[in-house]
Design a protein around this motif. Structure first.
Motif, PDB file in Angstrom:
ATOM      1  N   ILE A 213     -31.227 -10.997  18.646  1.00  0.00           N
ATOM      2  CA  ILE A 213     -30.460 -10.655  19.853  1.00  0.00           C
ATOM      3  C   ILE A 213     -29.382 -11.694  20.108  1.00  0.00           C
ATOM      4  CG2 ILE A 213     -30.585 -10.405  22.364  1.00  0.00           C
ATOM      5  CD1 ILE A 213     -33.376  -9.201  21.997  1.00  0.00           C
ATOM      6  N   LYS A 214     -29.719 -12.952  19.986  1.00  0.00           N
ATOM      7  CA  LYS A 214     -28.759 -14.009  20.301  1.00  0.00           C
ATOM      8  C   LYS A 214     -27.674 -14.162  19.236  1.00  0.00           C
ATOM      9  CE  LYS A 214     -32.086 -17.022  21.140  1.00  0.00           C
ATOM     10  NZ  LYS A 214     -32.788 -18.296  21.483  1.00  0.00           N
ATOM     11  N   GLN A 215     -28.041 -14.018  17.962  1.00  0.00           N
ATOM     12  CA  GLN A 215     -27.099 -14.313  16.885  1.00  0.00           C
ATOM     13  C   GLN A 215     -26.366 -13.096  16.334  1.00  0.00           C
ATOM     14  OE1 GLN A 215     -29.071 -16.744  13.901  1.00  0.00           O
ATOM     15  NE2 GLN A 215     -30.125 -17.941  15.464  1.00  0.00           N
ATOM     16  N   VAL A 216     -26.927 -11.905  16.494  1.00  0.00           N
ATOM     17  CA  VAL A 216     -26.283 -10.699  15.977  1.00  0.00           C
ATOM     18  C   VAL A 216     -25.737  -9.841  17.116  1.00  0.00           C
ATOM     19  CG1 VAL A 216     -26.577  -8.581  14.630  1.00  0.00           C
ATOM     20  CG2 VAL A 216     -27.753 -10.670  13.925  1.00  0.00           C
ATOM     21  N   ILE A 217     -26.571  -9.511  18.080  1.00  0.00           N
ATOM     22  CA  ILE A 217     -26.139  -8.656  19.183  1.00  0.00           C
ATOM     23  C   ILE A 217     -25.252  -9.431  20.157  1.00  0.00           C
ATOM     24  CG2 ILE A 217     -26.897  -7.186  21.087  1.00  0.00           C
ATOM     25  CD1 ILE A 217     -29.454  -6.607  19.494  1.00  0.00           C
ATOM     26  N   GLY A 218     -25.702 -10.608  20.555  1.00  0.00           N
ATOM     27  CA  GLY A 218     -24.863 -11.490  21.354  1.00  0.00           C
ATOM     28  C   GLY A 218     -24.778 -11.184  22.831  1.00  0.00           C
ATOM     29  N   GLU A 219     -25.606 -10.279  23.341  1.00  0.00           N
ATOM     30  CA  GLU A 219     -25.623 -10.007  24.782  1.00  0.00           C
ATOM     31  C   GLU A 219     -26.973  -9.413  25.179  1.00  0.00           C
ATOM     32  OE1 GLU A 219     -23.247  -6.547  26.114  1.00  0.00           O
ATOM     33  OE2 GLU A 219     -22.555  -6.427  24.022  1.00  0.00           O
ATOM     34  N   GLU A 220     -27.182  -9.307  26.475  1.00  0.00           N
ATOM     35  CA  GLU A 220     -28.449  -8.787  26.980  1.00  0.00           C
ATOM     36  C   GLU A 220     -28.728  -7.395  26.412  1.00  0.00           C
ATOM     37  OE1 GLU A 220     -30.508  -8.835  31.342  1.00  0.00           O
ATOM     38  OE2 GLU A 220     -28.676  -7.648  31.135  1.00  0.00           O
ATOM     39  N   THR A 221     -29.968  -7.164  26.016  1.00  0.00           N
ATOM     40  CA  THR A 221     -30.313  -5.986  25.217  1.00  0.00           C
ATOM     41  C   THR A 221     -31.544  -5.283  25.764  1.00  0.00           C
ATOM     42  OG1 THR A 221     -29.432  -7.084  23.237  1.00  0.00           O
ATOM     43  CG2 THR A 221     -30.933  -5.234  22.884  1.00  0.00           C
ATOM     44  N   ASP A 222     -31.557  -3.952  25.633  1.00  0.00           N
ATOM     45  CA  ASP A 222     -32.773  -3.182  25.855  1.00  0.00           C
ATOM     46  C   ASP A 222     -33.506  -3.052  24.524  1.00  0.00           C
ATOM     47  OD1 ASP A 222     -32.032  -2.795  28.495  1.00  0.00           O
ATOM     48  OD2 ASP A 222     -31.146  -0.821  28.126  1.00  0.00           O
ATOM     49  N   ILE A 223     -34.820  -2.895  24.574  1.00  0.00           N
ATOM     50  CA  ILE A 223     -35.619  -2.758  23.357  1.00  0.00           C
ATOM     51  C   ILE A 223     -36.457  -1.493  23.425  1.00  0.00           C
ATOM     52  CG2 ILE A 223     -37.475  -3.741  21.948  1.00  0.00           C
ATOM     53  CD1 ILE A 223     -36.556  -6.501  22.710  1.00  0.00           C
ATOM     54  N   LEU A 224     -36.432  -0.729  22.339  1.00  0.00           N
ATOM     55  CA  LEU A 224     -37.291   0.442  22.164  1.00  0.00           C
ATOM     56  C   LEU A 224     -38.176   0.152  20.960  1.00  0.00           C
ATOM     57  CD1 LEU A 224     -38.157   3.377  22.670  1.00  0.00           C
ATOM     58  CD2 LEU A 224     -36.086   4.133  21.471  1.00  0.00           C
ATOM     59  N   ALA A 225     -39.482   0.025  21.179  1.00  0.00           N
ATOM     60  CA  ALA A 225     -40.377  -0.447  20.128  1.00  0.00           C
ATOM     61  C   ALA A 225     -41.641   0.394  20.056  1.00  0.00           C
ATOM     62  CB  ALA A 225     -40.749  -1.911  20.370  1.00  0.00           C
ATOM     63  N   THR A 226     -42.177   0.519  18.838  1.00  0.00           N
ATOM     64  CA  THR A 226     -43.388   1.299  18.604  1.00  0.00           C
ATOM     65  C   THR A 226     -44.563   0.396  18.243  1.00  0.00           C
ATOM     66  OG1 THR A 226     -42.053   3.124  17.755  1.00  0.00           O
ATOM     67  CG2 THR A 226     -44.387   3.201  17.265  1.00  0.00           C
ATOM     68  N   GLY A 227     -45.746   0.767  18.725  1.00  0.00           N
ATOM     69  CA  GLY A 227     -46.982   0.130  18.309  1.00  0.00           C
ATOM     70  C   GLY A 227     -47.012  -1.368  18.523  1.00  0.00           C
ATOM     71  N   GLU A 228     -47.460  -2.099  17.492  1.00  0.00           N
ATOM     72  CA  GLU A 228     -47.641  -3.544  17.610  1.00  0.00           C
ATOM     73  C   GLU A 228     -46.325  -4.273  17.851  1.00  0.00           C
ATOM     74  OE1 GLU A 228     -50.100  -7.119  15.335  1.00  0.00           O
ATOM     75  OE2 GLU A 228     -50.243  -5.045  14.647  1.00  0.00           O
ATOM     76  N   SER A 229     -45.209  -3.693  17.435  1.00  0.00           N
ATOM     77  CA  SER A 229     -43.916  -4.327  17.701  1.00  0.00           C
ATOM     78  C   SER A 229     -43.640  -4.402  19.194  1.00  0.00           C
ATOM     79  CB  SER A 229     -42.795  -3.555  16.997  1.00  0.00           C
ATOM     80  OG  SER A 229     -42.905  -3.684  15.604  1.00  0.00           O
ATOM     81  N   GLY A 230     -44.250  -3.509  19.966  1.00  0.00           N
ATOM     82  CA  GLY A 230     -44.127  -3.585  21.414  1.00  0.00           C
ATOM     83  C   GLY A 230     -44.732  -4.855  21.973  1.00  0.00           C
ATOM     84  N   ALA A 231     -45.819  -5.314  21.346  1.00  0.00           N
ATOM     85  CA  ALA A 231     -46.436  -6.566  21.771  1.00  0.00           C
ATOM     86  C   ALA A 231     -45.507  -7.741  21.512  1.00  0.00           C
ATOM     87  CB  ALA A 231     -47.764  -6.767  21.029  1.00  0.00           C
ATOM     88  N   PHE A 232     -44.792  -7.712  20.384  1.00  0.00           N
ATOM     89  CA  PHE A 232     -43.832  -8.778  20.084  1.00  0.00           C
ATOM     90  C   PHE A 232     -42.679  -8.759  21.081  1.00  0.00           C
ATOM     91  CE2 PHE A 232     -45.144  -7.644  15.516  1.00  0.00           C
ATOM     92  CZ  PHE A 232     -46.296  -8.406  15.618  1.00  0.00           C
ATOM     93  N   ALA A 233     -42.259  -7.552  21.477  1.00  0.00           N
ATOM     94  CA  ALA A 233     -41.164  -7.429  22.436  1.00  0.00           C
ATOM     95  C   ALA A 233     -41.559  -8.014  23.791  1.00  0.00           C
ATOM     96  CB  ALA A 233     -40.757  -5.964  22.583  1.00  0.00           C
ATOM     97  N   ILE A 234     -42.789  -7.759  24.216  1.00  0.00           N
ATOM     98  CA  ILE A 234     -43.279  -8.329  25.481  1.00  0.00           C
ATOM     99  C   ILE A 234     -43.302  -9.852  25.395  1.00  0.00           C
ATOM    100  CG2 ILE A 234     -45.320  -8.565  26.960  1.00  0.00           C
ATOM    101  CD1 ILE A 234     -45.942  -5.614  26.339  1.00  0.00           C
ATOM    102  N   ALA A 235     -43.810 -10.382  24.290  1.00  0.00           N
ATOM    103  CA  ALA A 235     -43.859 -11.838  24.109  1.00  0.00           C
ATOM    104  C   ALA A 235     -42.456 -12.429  24.033  1.00  0.00           C
ATOM    105  CB  ALA A 235     -44.651 -12.184  22.848  1.00  0.00           C
ATOM    106  N   ALA A 236     -41.511 -11.685  23.439  1.00  0.00           N
ATOM    107  CA  ALA A 236     -40.124 -12.153  23.376  1.00  0.00           C
ATOM    108  C   ALA A 236     -39.534 -12.247  24.776  1.00  0.00           C
ATOM    109  CB  ALA A 236     -39.290 -11.202  22.507  1.00  0.00           C
ATOM    110  N   CYS A 237     -39.875 -11.304  25.649  1.00  0.00           N
ATOM    111  CA  CYS A 237     -39.448 -11.376  27.053  1.00  0.00           C
ATOM    112  C   CYS A 237     -40.023 -12.621  27.731  1.00  0.00           C
ATOM    113  CB  CYS A 237     -39.924 -10.139  27.814  1.00  0.00           C
ATOM    114  SG  CYS A 237     -38.950  -8.665  27.536  1.00  0.00           S
TER     115      CYS A 237
END
Length: 319
Positions: A123-147
Motif C-alpha cells: 500500500i505504501k510503496q505501490v498504491i501510495g494512498e489510503e486504500t480499501d481492502i477486499l480479502a477472502t478467508g485467512e487473508s482477511g485476518a492479515f488485513a485486520i492485523a495490517a489495520c
C-alpha cells in the motif's frame, strides 16, 4: 561380504527409486502447467524484500486492494468474474500473494507477520494512498492485523468468509514441525506435496469447501487452480507453513483496538458461517454482515452478480 552386497543393492535400489520419483515429480509439474492458464503479460511486479510480487492494476477511482484466500491453489484468478465490475468504480490492485500464483515462492517459513508486512508495504510503496481492502478467508485476518499495525493507510475492510478465530489461535507443535521437515525433503517431500494437491483433491476442495452448487464447477476452473498449485516446486513451502500453523494469528486484541469500518460477506452454506461471524461481532459490534445464500467459500466465483450487489453497498458508503 554379504552385508556389503546387500548394502550396495539397497543403495542402488534407493537411488533408482529416488530417480523414478524425481521423474514423476517433473512430469506432474509439466502436465499441470502445460496449458499455461495463468500466463499474463499485462501485469506488473513489485520487487519486495522477500521476492517479486505479481499484481495487475485496472480501473480508476478510490484504490481497492484485492487479496485472494491463502492457499497454494489460490491466486488473483479468484477475482476474475468480478474484476471488470470492481474496476468501473475503483482503481483495483489484484495481487498474487508471496508463495502463490505468479509471485515468487522462496524457501522460507511463511508467517502471518510476513503477510501483514507485505500488505502494508504494498500500500505504501505501490498504491501510495489510503486504500480499501477486499480479502477472502485467512487473508482477511492479515488485513485486520495490517489495520492494527498501520491504521492510517487503510480505510475500510470487506472480508469474504473470514477464518474461525478459534482455529487462528493454533500454533506450531511437534507434530506440525515434523510434517514440515518431511515436506521440505527435496524429492520425497515434493512427491508427498504432489499427492496431497492432486487434481482429484483440487476438485474435492471445490465440491466440499469452495462451491455449494457442484454444477458450477467447470473444467477450466479446476485446471487453473491445479496449475497454480504446481507452477513451481516452491509451492510446497507455503503449503507446509499453512498446515504447520505458522500463518495463524491472534485477532482478538487487533479487533478490540482498530477503528476501521469492517464488513463481512459470508456464504450461507459454509459450515459454521453464522457462528464464526457472531464471534467477530461480539468483539467488534460495529461489523456489518451480509450473507449470500447457496454459496460457500468463494461467492465471488460462484455467485458473482449477488456478490457485486453486496460489495457495491459497502464501497458506496462514503467517509
Amino acid at each position: 561380504m554379504n552385508w556389503k552386497k546387500k548394502l550396495l543393492s539397497l543403495t542402488t535400489l534407493a537411488g533408482f527409486t529416488t530417480l523414478i520419483i524425481h521423474i514423476i515429480n517433473k512430469f506432474i509439474y509439466f502436465s499441470a502447467t502445460m496449458d499455461n492458464l495463468l500466463s499474463n503479460t499485462s501485469g506488473s511486479y513489485y520487487n519486495w524484500k522477500f521476492g517479486k510480487i505479481y499484481y495487475k492494476k485496472t480501473g480508476s477511482g478510490h484504490p481497492l486492494l484485492l487479496l485472494h484466500d491463502l492457499d497454494t491453489y489460490s491466486s488473483g484468478h479468484e477475482w476474475n468474474k468480478v474484476l471488470k465490475d470492481l474496476s468501473k468504480t475503483n482503481t483495483v490492485y489484484r495481487v498474487d500473494l508471496l508463495g502463490c500464483g505468479r509471485s515468487d515462492k522462496p524457501n522460507i517459513t511463511y508467517t502471518n507477520y510476513l503477510y501483514v508486512q507485505l500488505i502494508n508495504d504494498f500500500i505504501k510503496q505501490v498504491i501510495g494512498e489510503e486504500t480499501d481492502i477486499l480479502a477472502t478467508g485467512e487473508s482477511g485476518a492479515f488485513a485486520i492485523a495490517a489495520c492494527h499495525n498501520q491504521n492510517a493507510v487503510i480505510r475500510k475492510l470487506i472480508l469474504v468468509n473470514p477464518p474461525d478465530i478459534e482455529k487462528l489461535s493454533k500454533i506450531p507443535d511437534k507434530r506440525s514441525k515434523l510434517f514440515i521437515s518431511i515436506l521440505q525433503l527435496p524429492v520425497i517431500g515434493t512427491f508427498i506435496y504432489n499427492i496431497l494437491t492432486g487434481r482429484d483433491n483440487t476438485y474435492r476442495l471445490f465440491n466440499e469447501h469452495y462451491f455449494y452448487n457442484s454444477d458450477l464447477i467447470d473444467h477450466d476452473l479446476i485446471s487453473t487452480y491445479y496449475e497454480t498449485a504446481h507452477m513451481d516446486t516452491g509451492s510446497k513451502y507455503l503449503f507446509a507453513s499453512i498446515y504447520g500453523h505458522y500463518t495463524t494469528i491472534n485477532l482478538k486484541h487487533c479487533l478490540k483496538s482498530i477503528t476501521n469500518s469492517i464488513y463481512f460477506i459470508t456464504g450461507g452454506e459454509k459450515e459454521n458461517n453464522s457462528e464464526i461471524a457472531d464471534i467477530y461481532h461480539e468483539l467488534m459490534p460495529s461489523i456489518e454482515i451480509e450473507t449470500i445464500n447457496e454459496a460457500r467459500q468463494l461467492p465471488q466465483l460462484e455467485k458473482p452478480c449477488e456478490f457485486m450487489n453486496r460489495v457495491n453497498i459497502f464501497l458506496e458508503d462514503e467517509y
